[in-house]
Design an enzyme around this catalytic site. Structure first.
Site, short mmCIF file in Angstrom:
data_model
loop_
_atom_site.label_atom_id
_atom_site.label_comp_id
_atom_site.label_asym_id
_atom_site.label_seq_id
_atom_site.Cartn_x
_atom_site.Cartn_y
_atom_site.Cartn_z
N GLU A 1 -4.60 19.62 -2.96
CA GLU A 1 -3.83 18.43 -3.33
C GLU A 1 -4.15 18.00 -4.76
O GLU A 1 -3.29 17.49 -5.48
CB GLU A 1 -4.10 17.28 -2.36
CG GLU A 1 -3.56 17.55 -0.97
CD GLU A 1 -3.96 16.47 0.01
OE1 GLU A 1 -3.05 15.77 0.49
OE2 GLU A 1 -5.17 16.33 0.29
N TYR B 1 7.68 -7.49 -15.17
CA TYR B 1 7.71 -6.33 -14.28
C TYR B 1 7.47 -5.02 -15.01
O TYR B 1 7.14 -4.03 -14.37
CB TYR B 1 8.96 -6.29 -13.40
CG TYR B 1 10.29 -6.43 -14.10
CD1 TYR B 1 10.86 -5.37 -14.77
CD2 TYR B 1 10.99 -7.63 -14.03
CE1 TYR B 1 12.09 -5.50 -15.38
CE2 TYR B 1 12.23 -7.76 -14.63
CZ TYR B 1 12.77 -6.69 -15.31
OH TYR B 1 14.00 -6.81 -15.91
N LEU C 1 -5.39 7.06 -0.06
CA LEU C 1 -4.34 6.15 -0.52
C LEU C 1 -4.83 4.71 -0.51
O LEU C 1 -4.41 3.90 -1.33
CB LEU C 1 -3.10 6.30 0.36
CG LEU C 1 -2.42 7.67 0.36
CD1 LEU C 1 -1.19 7.65 1.25
CD2 LEU C 1 -2.07 8.11 -1.05
N GLU C 2 -5.74 4.39 0.41
CA GLU C 2 -6.30 3.04 0.47
C GLU C 2 -7.02 2.69 -0.84
O GLU C 2 -6.92 1.56 -1.31
CB GLU C 2 -7.31 2.93 1.63
CG GLU C 2 -6.69 3.04 3.01
CD GLU C 2 -6.56 4.48 3.54
OE1 GLU C 2 -6.40 4.63 4.75
OE2 GLU C 2 -6.60 5.43 2.73
N LYS D 1 2.84 8.95 0.51
CA LYS D 1 2.81 10.37 0.12
C LYS D 1 3.95 11.07 0.86
O LYS D 1 3.99 11.08 2.09
CB LYS D 1 1.49 11.01 0.48
CG LYS D 1 1.40 12.48 0.09
CD LYS D 1 0.12 13.14 0.58
CE LYS D 1 -1.05 12.67 -0.24
NZ LYS D 1 -2.27 13.47 0.01
#
Length: 118
Positions: free
Chosen positions: A21, A53, A71-72, A98
């Site tokens: 990955e 933004y 991801l956390e 993902k």
């Protein structure tokens, strides 16, 4: 109080626990929502009175560019960076997804959603 939402920010990044990955990468979608007092901006029509933004988009891109296993971890870094750089923001909610995760099944995406208040 009001909210600003950036929906489906598409990013190619290299997160994950597997070595592959980190080498091959994957497609990600990030959704970001911030809450802030937007009353003054609605009256003044001035960028300095709101949450930019463009800044939020740049924060997401910068944090997604730094490899992480989880991801956390990426979501928390995005939250922390928004709260640090956008002083008007009172609350941040972020989802990091993902696409096509390598989990040995037909799964469109896996996502993590986290939220914090100032």
């Amino acid at each position: 109080m009001g909210s600003i939402r950036l929906k489906n920010i598409k990013i190619y990044a290299f997160h994950g626990c597997l070595v592959e990955e980190g080498q091959i990468g994957s497609d990600y979608l990030v959704n970001l929502k911030v809450k802030a007092n937007l009353k003054n901006a609605s009256k003044t029509d001035a960028l300095v009175d709101t949450v930019d933004y463009v800044l939020l988009q740049n924060i997401v891109r910068q944090e997604m560019a730094v490899r992480a296993k989880l991801l956390e971890h990426v979501a928390k870094r995005i939250i922390d960076s928004v709260l640090l750089q956008a002083e008007m923001v009172n609350e941040v909610k972020v989802s990091v997804a993902k696409k096509n995760p390598p989990i040995g099944g037909d799964v469109a995406e896996v996502s993590v959603t986290m939220k914090e208040k100032r």
